[in-house]
Design a protein around this motif. Structure first.
Motif, PDB file in Angstrom:
ATOM      1  N   SER A  99      -0.161 120.636  -9.277  1.00  0.00           N
ATOM      2  CA  SER A  99      -0.174 119.929  -7.986  1.00  0.00           C
ATOM      3  C   SER A  99      -0.553 118.464  -8.174  1.00  0.00           C
ATOM      4  N   GLU A 100      -1.489 118.190  -9.095  1.00  0.00           N
ATOM      5  CA  GLU A 100      -1.877 116.801  -9.371  1.00  0.00           C
ATOM      6  C   GLU A 100      -0.710 116.037  -9.989  1.00  0.00           C
ATOM      7  N   LEU A 101       0.002 116.663 -10.919  1.00  0.00           N
ATOM      8  CA  LEU A 101       1.145 116.004 -11.558  1.00  0.00           C
ATOM      9  C   LEU A 101       2.242 115.710 -10.541  1.00  0.00           C
ATOM     10  N   LYS A 102       2.483 116.650  -9.626  1.00  0.00           N
ATOM     11  CA  LYS A 102       3.490 116.425  -8.590  1.00  0.00           C
ATOM     12  C   LYS A 102       3.098 115.250  -7.696  1.00  0.00           C
ATOM     13  N   ALA A 103       1.812 115.114  -7.427  1.00  0.00           N
ATOM     14  CA  ALA A 103       1.350 113.981  -6.621  1.00  0.00           C
ATOM     15  C   ALA A 103       1.567 112.671  -7.365  1.00  0.00           C
ATOM     16  N   PHE A 104       1.283 112.648  -8.665  1.00  0.00           N
ATOM     17  CA  PHE A 104       1.528 111.456  -9.473  1.00  0.00           C
ATOM     18  C   PHE A 104       3.020 111.124  -9.508  1.00  0.00           C
ATOM     19  N   ASP A 105       3.871 112.156  -9.579  1.00  0.00           N
ATOM     20  CA  ASP A 105       5.324 111.946  -9.629  1.00  0.00           C
ATOM     21  C   ASP A 105       5.821 111.138  -8.428  1.00  0.00           C
ATOM     22  N   GLN A 106       5.190 111.300  -7.287  1.00  0.00           N
ATOM     23  CA  GLN A 106       5.609 110.589  -6.079  1.00  0.00           C
ATOM     24  C   GLN A 106       5.387 109.084  -6.195  1.00  0.00           C
ATOM     25  N   ASN A 107       4.604 108.668  -7.183  1.00  0.00           N
ATOM     26  CA  ASN A 107       4.274 107.249  -7.345  1.00  0.00           C
ATOM     27  C   ASN A 107       5.114 106.548  -8.408  1.00  0.00           C
ATOM     28  N   VAL A 108       6.093 107.235  -8.993  1.00  0.00           N
ATOM     29  CA  VAL A 108       6.885 106.658 -10.077  1.00  0.00           C
ATOM     30  C   VAL A 108       8.183 106.066  -9.523  1.00  0.00           C
ATOM     31  N   LYS A 109       8.477 104.824  -9.959  1.00  0.00           N
ATOM     32  CA  LYS A 109       9.656 104.090  -9.494  1.00  0.00           C
ATOM     33  C   LYS A 109      10.557 103.730 -10.674  1.00  0.00           C
ATOM     34  N   PRO A 110      11.844 103.450 -10.412  1.00  0.00           N
ATOM     35  CA  PRO A 110      12.742 103.043 -11.490  1.00  0.00           C
ATOM     36  C   PRO A 110      12.316 101.701 -12.099  1.00  0.00           C
ATOM     37  N   GLY A 111      12.407 101.606 -13.417  1.00  0.00           N
ATOM     38  CA  GLY A 111      12.036 100.382 -14.113  1.00  0.00           C
ATOM     39  C   GLY A 111      13.210  99.435 -14.245  1.00  0.00           C
ATOM     40  N   THR A 112      13.367  98.831 -15.413  1.00  0.00           N
ATOM     41  CA  THR A 112      14.466  97.890 -15.639  1.00  0.00           C
ATOM     42  C   THR A 112      15.083  98.121 -17.007  1.00  0.00           C
ATOM     43  N   LEU A 113      16.352  97.781 -17.136  1.00  0.00           N
ATOM     44  CA  LEU A 113      17.062  97.882 -18.409  1.00  0.00           C
ATOM     45  C   LEU A 113      17.364  96.499 -18.994  1.00  0.00           C
ATOM     46  N   ILE A 114      16.832  95.459 -18.380  1.00  0.00           N
ATOM     47  CA  ILE A 114      17.067  94.103 -18.879  1.00  0.00           C
ATOM     48  C   ILE A 114      16.380  93.914 -20.230  1.00  0.00           C
ATOM     49  N   HIS A 115      17.144  93.573 -21.237  1.00  0.00           N
ATOM     50  CA  HIS A 115      16.630  93.274 -22.578  1.00  0.00           C
ATOM     51  C   HIS A 115      15.808  94.419 -23.178  1.00  0.00           C
ATOM     52  N   VAL A 116      16.231  95.657 -22.977  1.00  0.00           N
ATOM     53  CA  VAL A 116      15.517  96.782 -23.597  1.00  0.00           C
ATOM     54  C   VAL A 116      16.119  97.165 -24.943  1.00  0.00           C
ATOM     55  N   GLY A 117      17.349  96.715 -25.207  1.00  0.00           N
ATOM     56  CA  GLY A 117      18.028  97.111 -26.435  1.00  0.00           C
ATOM     57  C   GLY A 117      18.906  98.327 -26.202  1.00  0.00           C
ATOM     58  N   ASP A 118      19.919  98.508 -27.053  1.00  0.00           N
ATOM     59  CA  ASP A 118      20.915  99.562 -26.866  1.00  0.00           C
ATOM     60  C   ASP A 118      20.324 100.971 -26.953  1.00  0.00           C
ATOM     61  N   THR A 119      19.378 101.181 -27.899  1.00  0.00           N
ATOM     62  CA  THR A 119      18.837 102.527 -28.083  1.00  0.00           C
ATOM     63  C   THR A 119      18.055 102.996 -26.865  1.00  0.00           C
ATOM     64  N   ILE A 120      17.203 102.146 -26.330  1.00  0.00           N
ATOM     65  CA  ILE A 120      16.436 102.516 -25.141  1.00  0.00           C
ATOM     66  C   ILE A 120      17.357 102.655 -23.934  1.00  0.00           C
ATOM     67  N   ARG A 121      18.363 101.771 -23.831  1.00  0.00           N
ATOM     68  CA  ARG A 121      19.319 101.870 -22.718  1.00  0.00           C
ATOM     69  C   ARG A 121      20.038 103.221 -22.715  1.00  0.00           C
ATOM     70  N   SER A 122      20.269 103.777 -23.893  1.00  0.00           N
ATOM     71  CA  SER A 122      20.979 105.054 -23.986  1.00  0.00           C
ATOM     72  C   SER A 122      20.188 106.208 -23.379  1.00  0.00           C
ATOM     73  N   LEU A 123      18.889 106.018 -23.162  1.00  0.00           N
ATOM     74  CA  LEU A 123      18.041 107.063 -22.586  1.00  0.00           C
ATOM     75  C   LEU A 123      18.030 107.033 -21.063  1.00  0.00           C
ATOM     76  N   ALA A 124      18.596 105.973 -20.481  1.00  0.00           N
ATOM     77  CA  ALA A 124      18.437 105.724 -19.051  1.00  0.00           C
ATOM     78  C   ALA A 124      19.154 106.755 -18.191  1.00  0.00           C
ATOM     79  N   GLY A 125      18.530 107.073 -17.052  1.00  0.00           N
ATOM     80  CA  GLY A 125      19.123 107.958 -16.064  1.00  0.00           C
ATOM     81  C   GLY A 125      19.820 107.165 -14.975  1.00  0.00           C
ATOM     82  N   ASN A 126      20.374 107.854 -13.999  1.00  0.00           N
ATOM     83  CA  ASN A 126      21.128 107.200 -12.933  1.00  0.00           C
ATOM     84  C   ASN A 126      20.240 106.404 -11.978  1.00  0.00           C
TER      85      ASN A 126
END
Length: 408
Positions: free
Chosen positions: A92-119
């Motif tokens: 239940s605590e983890l689910k509450a924390f999940d509500q606080n997570v927002k999408p980050g950025t892919l600017i200048h992360v490099g190709d390998t990290i970009r390949s991990l990105a979700g929609n």
């Protein structure tokens, strides 16, 4: 008097170290785990009146589509670290924390990290750099307001980026502000963009990764301008920790280290990213510079990092030290370090948050917190590379803070 609530905003929120920190914090809040591995729980630091575990709430930025709950379950299945009963107790605590997570950025992360990105994060691909910084900063401010937080500490736990462009290492703050007009003219990586957003929101910043983060002249200036605290770089958890303890022994006994070979294998997401030679070079440099600084000369060294998927979060480091003693006799020392990467790192993240909050609470403090050097492989503005001396600086800081508190 009501205790102030403190935010922990994690860059790379659903990664292995982040998830372990979230599980650990939840367990500490419920009183279902002990304090082993937590430096801030050492009796010496009781006099600091550190923030209690129940004062903290977690949020963050992430580029992947998952959750704390799913990441923790996957972690348990692949590495056997979390007992299912533990995960059930903190779900239940983890689910509450999940509500606080927002999408980050892919600017200048490099190709390998970009390949991990979700929609979720890809919807911002057409966003301008300035809009990105504003959005990231607004996410943190919204988190602070929503939870009525006295302060937010941003912790970078994202995957290791490629090395920063050389041009970024000499920019002044004014020059950086001009360069930030667009992603095309900006030479700084995503870790630095997150740090800029954090400072604009008035947050303290901890860089637990080898990525640049705030370790640039322009960001040191910005921290002073915004009157915020920061520290880094690259958490010192395993093999390099051993180097910082053993190397001084050879130096003090005048034993000539001829070569030091370190071979590292692990299979988590960080290992997958470091399988890219470009990203790996950043980590290797962070692990390799220490010996020369401590010994005063450069022995032959080799640091290898290999991704072995089957190992999951378990990490093995094997080191071979070839040294020369009296009458030019050659001898060797070998050691093997085995542990889970995230279990070693997560408590240090929680320690850094507590110590940073305490320094912020002193008031009128800004700039690099060099007294936290013992936590990092490449600490900013460090005066010594030796672990024992770095730890003494932490204790000296604690004594000073305690004396101030008693006299006020």
């Amino acid at each position: 008097m009501t205790k102030q609530r403190i935010g922990i905003w994690i860059i790379g929120a659903w990664g292995g170290v982040s998830t372990t920190a979230a599980v650990g914090l939840s367990a500490l809040q419920k009183g279902t785990t002990g304090a082993s591995g937590l430096v801030s729980e050492n009796p010496f630091f009781e006099k600091l009146n550190l923030a209690k575990w129940d004062q903290f709430v977690i949020g963050g930025h992430e580029i992947r589509d998952t959750s704390f709950v799913d990441a923790a379950k996957h972690f348990s299945e692949t590495s056997g670290v979390f007992h299912p009963a533990l995960l059930q107790s903190v779900e239940s605590e983890l689910k509450a924390f999940d509500q606080n997570v927002k999408p980050g950025t892919l600017i200048h992360v490099g190709d390998t990290i970009r390949s991990l990105a979700g929609n979720s994060v890809k919807q911002y691909d057409q966003e301008t750099l300035q809009d990105t910084i504003s959005r990231l900063s607004a996410d943190i401010s919204e988190f602070q307001q929503k939870h009525d937080l006295a302060h937010v500490i941003v912790v970078n736990l994202a995957s290791t980026e490629p090395p920063v462009e050389e041009s970024a290492k000499t920019l002044s703050l004014d020059e950086l502000k001009q360069a930030l007009a667009s992603a095309e003219t900006s030479p700084v990586p995503a870790s630095t963009l997150y740090a800029i957003a954090a400072m604009h929101a008035g947050c303290s910043h901890i860089n637990f990764t080898p990525s640049a983060g705030t370790d640039l002249p322009a960001l040191v200036e910005l921290a002073e301008e915004k009157n915020v605290l920061h520290a880094g770089r690259d958490g010192k958890t395993g093999e390099t920790l051993m180097k910082s303890v053993l190397a001084p022994m050879f130096a003090h006994r005048n034993l000539n280290v001829m070569s030091w070979v370190g071979h590292n294998i692990f299979g988590n997401l960080d290992g997958k990213v470091l399988d890219d030679p470009v990203n790996k070079s950043n980590k290797v440099h962070s692990k390799d510079h220490l010996l020369t600084e401590i010994l005063g000369y450069k022995p032959q060294t080799l640091v290898s990092i290999e991704y072995i998927e089957s190992m999951g979060d378990w990490k093995t480091a094997w080191d071979h030290i070839h040294f020369q003693g009296f009458l030019d006799t050659k001898m060797s020392l070998q050691f093997t370090w085995q542990g889970t990467d995230s279990i070693l790192a997560a408590p240090l993240v929680l320690d850094l948050v507590r110590f940073t909050e305490r320094e912020w609470r002193r008031g009128d403090r800004s700039g690099v917190m060099s007294h936290l050097s013992s936590f990092f492989k490449s600490p900013m503005q460090a005066t010594t590379p030796e672990f024992e001396r770095q730890y003494q600086q932490l204790e000296e800081w604690a004594n000073k803070v305690s004396e101030e508190s008693q006299s006020s």
